[in-house]
Motif scaffolding. Structure first.
Motif, PDB file in Angstrom:
ATOM      1  N   HIS A 109       0.795  -1.227   0.000  1.00 37.39           N
ATOM      2  CA  HIS A 109       0.000   0.000   0.000  1.00 37.39           C
ATOM      3  C   HIS A 109       0.824   1.272   0.000  1.00 37.39           C
ATOM      4  O   HIS A 109       0.393   2.283  -0.574  1.00 37.39           O
ATOM      5  N   GLN A 110       2.002   1.274   0.615  1.00 41.79           N
ATOM      6  CA  GLN A 110       2.808   2.492   0.525  1.00 41.79           C
ATOM      7  C   GLN A 110       3.278   2.722  -0.901  1.00 41.79           C
ATOM      8  O   GLN A 110       3.248   3.852  -1.413  1.00 41.79           O
ATOM      9  N   GLU A 111       3.690   1.646  -1.567  1.00 44.96           N
ATOM     10  CA  GLU A 111       4.062   1.734  -2.980  1.00 44.96           C
ATOM     11  C   GLU A 111       2.877   2.215  -3.818  1.00 44.96           C
ATOM     12  O   GLU A 111       3.029   3.066  -4.708  1.00 44.96           O
ATOM     13  N   LEU A 112       1.699   1.673  -3.530  1.00 44.04           N
ATOM     14  CA  LEU A 112       0.477   2.078  -4.233  1.00 44.04           C
ATOM     15  C   LEU A 112       0.221   3.568  -4.073  1.00 44.04           C
ATOM     16  O   LEU A 112      -0.006   4.293  -5.055  1.00 44.04           O
ATOM     17  N   LEU A 113       0.261   4.060  -2.833  1.00 47.77           N
ATOM     18  CA  LEU A 113      -0.070   5.456  -2.576  1.00 47.77           C
ATOM     19  C   LEU A 113       1.007   6.398  -3.118  1.00 47.77           C
ATOM     20  O   LEU A 113       0.688   7.498  -3.583  1.00 47.77           O
ATOM     21  N   LYS A 156      -7.705 -14.718   4.629  1.00 46.69           N
ATOM     22  CA  LYS A 156      -8.552 -13.602   4.198  1.00 46.69           C
ATOM     23  C   LYS A 156      -7.792 -12.772   3.184  1.00 46.69           C
ATOM     24  O   LYS A 156      -6.721 -12.232   3.474  1.00 46.69           O
ATOM     25  N   ASN A 157      -8.347 -12.660   2.001  1.00 46.23           N
ATOM     26  CA  ASN A 157      -7.645 -12.086   0.862  1.00 46.23           C
ATOM     27  C   ASN A 157      -7.929 -10.588   0.698  1.00 46.23           C
ATOM     28  O   ASN A 157      -8.073 -10.106  -0.413  1.00 46.23           O
ATOM     29  N   PHE A 158      -8.015  -9.880   1.820  1.00 45.14           N
ATOM     30  CA  PHE A 158      -8.374  -8.461   1.793  1.00 45.14           C
ATOM     31  C   PHE A 158      -7.497  -7.698   2.783  1.00 45.14           C
ATOM     32  O   PHE A 158      -6.951  -8.279   3.716  1.00 45.14           O
ATOM     33  N   TYR A 159      -7.425  -6.391   2.591  1.00 44.58           N
ATOM     34  CA  TYR A 159      -6.787  -5.498   3.563  1.00 44.58           C
ATOM     35  C   TYR A 159      -7.812  -4.466   3.994  1.00 44.58           C
ATOM     36  O   TYR A 159      -8.244  -3.628   3.190  1.00 44.58           O
ATOM     37  N   PHE A 160      -8.221  -4.544   5.257  1.00 42.98           N
ATOM     38  CA  PHE A 160      -9.246  -3.654   5.806  1.00 42.98           C
ATOM     39  C   PHE A 160      -8.643  -2.861   6.967  1.00 42.98           C
ATOM     40  O   PHE A 160      -8.654  -3.307   8.115  1.00 42.98           O
ATOM     41  N   PRO A 161      -8.110  -1.659   6.710  1.00 39.59           N
ATOM     42  CA  PRO A 161      -7.437  -0.902   7.760  1.00 39.59           C
ATOM     43  C   PRO A 161      -8.378   0.011   8.550  1.00 39.59           C
ATOM     44  O   PRO A 161      -9.517   0.270   8.161  1.00 39.59           O
ATOM     45  N   THR A 162      -7.848   0.510   9.660  1.00 39.01           N
ATOM     46  CA  THR A 162      -8.489   1.592  10.397  1.00 39.01           C
ATOM     47  C   THR A 162      -8.016   2.927   9.826  1.00 39.01           C
ATOM     48  O   THR A 162      -7.052   2.986   9.053  1.00 39.01           O
ATOM     49  N   ALA A 167      -4.117   6.553   7.486  1.00 35.10           N
ATOM     50  CA  ALA A 167      -3.817   7.969   7.267  1.00 35.10           C
ATOM     51  C   ALA A 167      -2.309   8.259   7.216  1.00 35.10           C
ATOM     52  O   ALA A 167      -1.864   9.045   6.363  1.00 35.10           O
ATOM     53  N   PRO A 168      -1.482   7.649   8.073  1.00 34.66           N
ATOM     54  CA  PRO A 168      -0.039   7.920   7.975  1.00 34.66           C
ATOM     55  C   PRO A 168       0.565   7.482   6.639  1.00 34.66           C
ATOM     56  O   PRO A 168       1.512   8.115   6.155  1.00 34.66           O
ATOM     57  N   LEU A 169       0.025   6.417   6.036  1.00 35.09           N
ATOM     58  CA  LEU A 169       0.523   5.986   4.728  1.00 35.09           C
ATOM     59  C   LEU A 169       0.207   7.038   3.672  1.00 35.09           C
ATOM     60  O   LEU A 169       1.041   7.335   2.806  1.00 35.09           O
ATOM     61  N   GLY A 174       2.589  12.139   0.658  1.00 37.28           N
ATOM     62  CA  GLY A 174       2.353  13.537   0.300  1.00 37.28           C
ATOM     63  C   GLY A 174       0.892  13.855   0.065  1.00 37.28           C
ATOM     64  O   GLY A 174       0.569  14.887  -0.548  1.00 37.28           O
ATOM     65  N   LEU A 175      -0.006  13.008   0.565  1.00 37.47           N
ATOM     66  CA  LEU A 175      -1.448  13.211   0.420  1.00 37.47           C
ATOM     67  C   LEU A 175      -2.014  13.581   1.789  1.00 37.47           C
ATOM     68  O   LEU A 175      -2.161  12.729   2.665  1.00 37.47           O
ATOM     69  N   ILE A 176      -2.316  14.858   1.974  1.00 44.51           N
ATOM     70  CA  ILE A 176      -2.749  15.356   3.275  1.00 44.51           C
ATOM     71  C   ILE A 176      -4.241  15.060   3.465  1.00 44.51           C
ATOM     72  O   ILE A 176      -5.074  15.447   2.646  1.00 44.51           O
TER      73      ILE A 176
END
Length: 250
Positions: A109-113, A156-162, A167-169, A174-176
């Motif tokens: 996800h960091q690479e994605l963002l 489980k083949n998903f990523y479900f974050p809080t 938000a820190p990712l 650089g996305l505020i």
């Protein structure tokens, strides 16, 4: 993305995915004629809604089957095959994404963002909704218990974050974050076999090494266990939790 779509069945029986996504479009604060990418556009049903808002839209998706439907239905919109992790375009005013990011492995996800941010102009927007912490956990818990009983490992083949996790990712990329919400949204499924259809469309990865006959047995057992919990007056609801963000590129 961790799924290969049955594109025609998705368009017919899972219309709720893009119907709910129409609300997410309202989070965009870009002026008319802004350039917007619909990332993970699927069959284009939200791309056309973005166009109707006055945006110059391009759809990007990694499924050729989905893109074939999108190009057929919306020939006046450009649709490009591309992966969310590495697509490259001239930077745009905004990127919109609905019901996509939870399909991408957590560690990517960091690479994605970072990639998303690199394709947005300074001051542009990133708006998204995807599965949040606890999404469909009633279904996953029931299946996990049945898998354990049969000696299988349930993955489980998903990523479900809080919000606090994700938000820190975003900000590291650089996305505020200007807006964030995590909320329950029990979601109506189509037909009397709605739960089985949901599992077979979205959650077949755990069954990849299990025979078709035993797969059916497991699904039948889960359906009967969950009927008192998720079936109301003959209609099936999956206990969705959604997470939404509106961000501005630094």
């Amino acid at each position: 993305m961790n799924i290969k779509w049955d594109a025609s069945k998705y368009a017919e029986d899972f219309k709720f995915v893009y119907k709910y996504g129409e609300d997410v479009i309202e989070l965009l604060e870009l002026p008319e004629a802004s350039s917007v990418i619909d990332l993970g556009c699927g069959n284009g049903n939200l791309s056309i809604k973005l166009k109707e808002k006055g945006y110059n839209v391009t759809g990007i998706d990694d499924s050729e089957d989905m893109l074939e439907i999108a190009r057929k239905n919306y020939s006046d919109i450009e649709f490009i095959k591309g992966n969310a992790l590495d697509f490259k375009i001239d930077p745009v005013d905004g990127i919109f994404s609905n019901a996509v990011l939870h399909w991408i492995d957590k560690e990517k996800h960091q690479e994605l963002l970072n990639n998303i941010s690199s394709n947005i102009k300074k001051g542009g927007e990133f708006v998204c909704e995807f599965g949040g912490y606890g999404c469909a956990e009633t279904v996953h818990s029931a299946l996990r218990k049945i898998f354990d009983k049969r000696g299988y490992k349930y993955i489980k083949n998903f990523y479900f974050p809080t919000i606090g996790e994700y938000a820190p990712l975003l900000e590291k990329a650089g996305l505020i974050v200007k807006y964030a919400v995590l909320f329950d949204r029990p979601t109506l499924q189509t037909g009397e076999n709605g739960l089985e259809s949901w599992i077979r469309m979205f959650n077949m990865a755990p069954f990849k090494d299990i025979s078709p006959e035993e797969t059916q047995e497991i699904i039948d057992e889960a359906v009967e266990e969950l009927r008192p919990v998720l079936c109301k007056d003959g209609s099936w609801y999956v206990d969705y939790v959604r997470i939404r963000f509106r961000c501005v590129k630094e």
